[in-house]
Design a protein around this motif. Structure first.
Motif: not given
Length: 123
Positions: A98-108
């Motif tokens: 994903g093109r964002f700077d975090s360790a996201s848990s949200y699949w979308a």
């Protein structure tokens, strides 16, 4: 971005596996990477994520302390080291970018997905 996950297989309870996900077609360092899994008849579950610099990681509660996510920008690859495996870890494991700077848990939040690799934990 194309993602190719590999490294799954059959392992006994208590064993270890390392999954790899090779990325191509994009600037790897611009993507945060995640691992998700889906067992038969169950919903997709967050496993782990790492931001684009590798400075932040995040894990699902069921794998904390057993799994480790890491990335190698020189190889455009993200890894999932899985230790102390349990039968309930059996699932198809997917990597995502994903093109964002975090360790996201949200699949979308993830725009790109690999094809999945099967992990089976059984004696």
């Amino acid at each position: 971005v194309q993602l190719q996950a590999y490294g799954g297989g059959l392992v006994q309870p208590g064993g270890s596996l390392r999954l790899s996900c090779a990325a191509s077609g994009g600037t790897f360092s611009s993507y945060s990477m995640g691992w998700f899994r889906q067992a038969a008849g169950k919903e997709r579950e967050f496993v782990g994520a790492i931001n684009w610099s590798g400075s932040r990681t995040n894990y699902g509660d069921s794998v904390k302390g057993r799994f480790t996510i890491s990335r190698n920008s020189a190889k455009n690859t993200v890894y999932l080291q899985m230790n102390s495996l349990k039968p309930e870890d059996t699932a198809v494991y997917f990597c995502a970018a994903g093109r964002f700077d975090s360790a996201s848990s949200y699949w979308a939040n993830y725009q790109y997905w690999g094809q999945g690799t099967q992990v089976t934990v059984s004696s």
